[in-house]
Design a protein around this motif. Structure first.
Motif: not given
Length: 171
Positions: A9-10, A62-64, A133-134, A153-158
């Motif tokens: 999930s990004p 982990s989202s933080g 948020a995820y 967002p670009a980039p994002t994190a997964n």
């Protein structure tokens, strides 16, 4: 002997439909955290007045931590230090940057985790202009409340959630 990603999930921004028109170009642009810093520091004005945002506590969720990784990645890319991110984020300049960014951060110990923050935002979206948020949780919130919206967002994190099955005589 094997590992498989079960769920991916990004990280996204969850906001309201009323604010998405203004926030989407900012938060999906090349330097969203710099734009958020400018809004929080009063260098840029939101049409509705005071600007506030939140992300889960990086030490508890982990989202933080993923949010912090996006902030660090953008900072080191735009301010130098990509070769040595640890040194860059240990600098007084980064501490000042983070202090300015967090002027608009809404801290609430009761919402330090991802799920609690998402529930609090859905219940009272006027308290914050956006949260990180995820994607799966943000899309579920939008399904429940059509007044909410998602910005990528670009980039994002997964977040990759894996599964591993242990099978051995000692298990």
């Amino acid at each position: 002997q094997s590992y498989r990603v079960l769920f991916k999930s990004p990280l996204v921004f969850l906001t309201t439909k009323r604010k998405v028109g203004y926030l989407k170009p900012i938060l999906s642009g090349a330097n969203p955290w710099e734009a958020v810093r400018q809004l929080g520091a009063g260098q840029r004005k939101a049409p509705w007045g005071a600007f506030h945002f939140a992300y889960a506590d990086p030490l508890n969720a982990s989202s933080g931590m993923l949010t912090m990784s996006l902030i660090v990645t953008e900072y080191t890319r735009t301010h130098g230090g990509a070769d040595d991110p640890a040194a860059a984020v240990s600098s007084p300049a980064f501490a000042a940057y983070l202090g300015q960014l967090d002027r608009a951060y809404v801290h609430d110990a009761a919402t330090s985790g991802s799920s609690a923050l998402e529930k609090a935002f859905a219940a009272e979206p006027g308290k914050r202009d956006f949260i990180t948020a995820y994607e799966n949780a943000a899309l579920a919130a939008v399904d429940r409340d059509p007044n909410l919206a998602v910005i990528y967002p670009a980039p994002t994190a997964n977040a990759d959630q894996g599964v591993l099955l242990l099978s051995a005589p000692w298990v």
